[in-house]
Scaffold this motif. Structure first.
Motif, PDB file in Angstrom:
ATOM      1  N   LEU A  27      46.294  35.514  28.312  1.00 40.66           N
ATOM      2  CA  LEU A  27      45.912  35.935  29.656  1.00 40.66           C
ATOM      3  C   LEU A  27      45.480  34.717  30.459  1.00 40.66           C
ATOM      4  N   GLN A  29      45.242  34.827  34.147  1.00 39.00           N
ATOM      5  CA  GLN A  29      44.600  35.215  35.392  1.00 39.00           C
ATOM      6  C   GLN A  29      43.101  35.411  35.177  1.00 39.00           C
ATOM      7  N   VAL A  30      42.295  34.927  36.112  1.00 40.52           N
ATOM      8  CA  VAL A  30      40.854  35.127  36.038  1.00 40.52           C
ATOM      9  C   VAL A  30      40.564  36.458  36.735  1.00 40.52           C
ATOM     10  N   SER A  34      38.253  40.197  31.469  1.00 40.22           N
ATOM     11  CA  SER A  34      39.321  39.394  30.873  1.00 40.22           C
ATOM     12  C   SER A  34      39.573  39.865  29.441  1.00 40.22           C
ATOM     13  N   THR A  65      43.217  29.856  27.504  1.00 41.19           N
ATOM     14  CA  THR A  65      43.504  31.109  28.208  1.00 41.19           C
ATOM     15  C   THR A  65      42.196  31.705  28.701  1.00 41.19           C
ATOM     16  N   ASN A  66      42.294  32.708  29.542  1.00 41.27           N
ATOM     17  CA  ASN A  66      41.107  33.411  30.027  1.00 41.27           C
ATOM     18  C   ASN A  66      40.885  34.722  29.296  1.00 41.27           C
ATOM     19  N   GLN A  67      41.585  34.931  28.190  1.00 40.09           N
ATOM     20  CA  GLN A  67      41.432  36.162  27.421  1.00 40.09           C
ATOM     21  C   GLN A  67      40.146  36.072  26.604  1.00 40.09           C
ATOM     22  N   LYS A  68      39.082  36.685  27.113  1.00 38.30           N
ATOM     23  CA  LYS A  68      37.777  36.580  26.487  1.00 38.30           C
ATOM     24  C   LYS A  68      37.556  37.631  25.398  1.00 38.30           C
ATOM     25  N   ASN A  89      40.464  35.199  20.487  1.00 39.57           N
ATOM     26  CA  ASN A  89      39.883  35.529  21.783  1.00 39.57           C
ATOM     27  C   ASN A  89      38.568  34.772  21.919  1.00 39.57           C
TER      28      ASN A  89
END
Length: 180
Positions: A27, A29-30, A34, A65-68, A89
């Motif tokens: 991912l 996009q912010v 997320s 990535t922004n996948q938190k 993640n």
């Protein structure tokens, strides 16, 4: 549940047959939430056979990535998360809000790569499973059968962390150990 007692799934994400699972990773996009998969105000969902976090090979950490969070479940009940690879993640593999109840997590690899042994190089996933104060109630992590066992390992903070609410069960998992 139908008249015969069989659960009718509202949504199925993935599958265990050839080509049925999804790769949910990278991912960029912010956004406010997320998460690779975000289930909110939706009950009776079945997530199975997906790779959530690492690349399609289930081994490689994508990094940057922004996948938190791999899977975030909020205000949603009776969901089953089974037979997924959830790794790499930034914060948590699986995270619940306090208003989630009667959810089941079984047969997943949470933290390690597809092989169930090593973590993706560079992965910073802090928690395998996280439940905030107030905790998700009646949460089942693992199960009575060996096949229900989760491998929860290689997370930098904790395998299972937070306030696991009333009526919850954690059983028959490998926590902190690899599949061997």
């Amino acid at each position: 549940t139908d008249s015969s007692g069989i659960i009718q799934w509202q949504n199925t994400i993935g599958g265990t047959g050839a080509g049925e699972g999804n790769v949910i990773s990278g991912l960029k996009q912010v956004i406010a939430v997320s998460a690779g998969v975000y289930i909110t105000s939706s009950n009776n969902n079945y997530l199975t056979g997906n790779i959530i976090g690492p690349a399609a090979d289930g081994l490689t950490w994508l990094g940057n990535t922004n996948q938190k969070i791999g899977i975030l479940i909020s205000a949603s009940d009776n969901n089953v998360i089974a037979a997924n690879i959830i790794s790499g993640n930034q914060i948590s593999g699986i995270q619940f809000s306090s208003s989630a109840a009667n959810n089941t997590i079984k047969s997943n690899s949470i933290g390690p790569q597809k092989n169930g042994v090593s973590i993706p190089v560079g992965s910073l996933q802090a928690n395998g499973i996280y439940s905030p104060p107030g905790g998700a109630s009646n949460l089942i992590i693992g199960g009575s059968l060996i096949a229900d066992r989760n491998i929860i390992s290689g997370n930098s903070t904790a395998g299972v962390y937070g306030d696991i609410g009333t009526g919850s069960q954690i059983k028959n998992n490998y926590i902190g150990l690899d599949i061997t």
